[in-house]
Write an enzyme that holds these catalytic residues in place. Structure first.
Site, PDB file in Angstrom:
ATOM      1  N   TYR A  21     -11.072  19.447 -10.729  1.00 13.78           N
ATOM      2  CA  TYR A  21     -10.556  18.090 -10.894  1.00 13.78           C
ATOM      3  C   TYR A  21     -11.214  17.151  -9.886  1.00 13.78           C
ATOM      4  CZ  TYR A  21      -7.399  14.102 -10.653  1.00 13.78           C
ATOM      5  OH  TYR A  21      -6.907  12.828 -10.644  1.00 13.78           O
ATOM      6  N   GLU A  43       0.416  10.028 -13.212  1.00 17.72           N
ATOM      7  CA  GLU A  43       0.659   9.537 -11.845  1.00 17.72           C
ATOM      8  C   GLU A  43       2.141   9.177 -11.682  1.00 17.72           C
ATOM      9  OE1 GLU A  43      -1.244   9.785  -9.356  1.00 17.72           O
ATOM     10  OE2 GLU A  43      -3.237  10.022 -10.210  1.00 17.72           O
ATOM     11  N   TRP A  51       0.444  15.857  -6.537  1.00 16.91           N
ATOM     12  CA  TRP A  51      -0.451  15.766  -7.696  1.00 16.91           C
ATOM     13  C   TRP A  51      -0.820  17.173  -8.186  1.00 16.91           C
ATOM     14  CZ3 TRP A  51      -1.633  13.234 -11.681  1.00 16.91           C
ATOM     15  CH2 TRP A  51      -2.785  13.536 -12.411  1.00 16.91           C
TER      16      TRP A  51
END
Length: 196
Positions: A21, A43, A51
């Site tokens: 990522y 988000e 996250w």
């Protein structure tokens, strides 16, 4: 392995999913409406969590929310929302789930007004990524004047879970700002790649 020889931003852990990522997505400019819609909702789902937690659930989110097809999500009814509340592959928070449906409706109105969500979002940074020059993670802000402005405008348009901190994290993820630190090997390449 080569991972140890490569300099990355300090927030990345050793999970290959997280490394991928960071290396291939985070900070790469995104102009695809569906992906922008996915990112802003993920988000929002992250609020109060890490996250990394959301990233591990990302594929489950895509399945649960019809690959973030806003037209389909806008039509979700109470039955569908109840089913999502029993889906242990996502964060089972009623406010966050309802927010995705609300955001889908707001998203469609933005697309109608601006032609695309990308045109609307990118207008906040003048159409091109802001190239920051941070030498250390401690220099990276949690919010900026632009994220404040974006947050205020999104809220005015009916979006939920779009506070300034969430908006800045979204801006970082979608490449509106390049917040890779200067020693990270992605720092130079992020300004050259785009995702669509």
């Amino acid at each position: 392995m080569e991972n140890k020889a490569v300099s990355r931003c300090g927030w990345v852990n050793q999970d290959p999913l997280y490394i991928d990522y960071h290396d291939n997505e985070w900070g790469v400019p995104v102009y695809d409406d569906r992906l922008l819609f996915e990112l802003i909702n993920l988000e929002g789902a992250q609020a109060g969590l890490s996250w990394y937690t959301i990233l591990k659930k990302r594929e489950n989110y895509r399945k649960a929310f019809d690959h973030f097809n806003a037209e389909k999500i806008a039509a979700f009814d109470d039955y569908k929302i109840e089913a999502l509340l029993h889906n242990d592959g996502i964060v089972r928070n009623r406010l966050k789930i309802n927010a995705v449906v609300t955001n889908a409706k707001a998203f469609l109105k933005v697309v109608e007004e601006f032609g695309s969500f990308a045109d609307y979002i990118w207008s906040f940074v003048g159409g091109k990524p802001i190239q920051n020059h941070f030498k250390d993670l401690s220099e990276v802000p949690a919010t900026t004047e632009i994220s404040d402005h974006l947050s205020k405008d999104l809220k005015k348009r009916g979006f939920k879970f779009v506070g300034s901190t969430i908006c800045y994290a979204f801006m970082q993820a979608a490449g509106l700002v390049n917040d890779h630190i200067e020693t990270c090997f992605c720092y130079q390449k992020s300004s050259k790649k785009t995702m669509s």
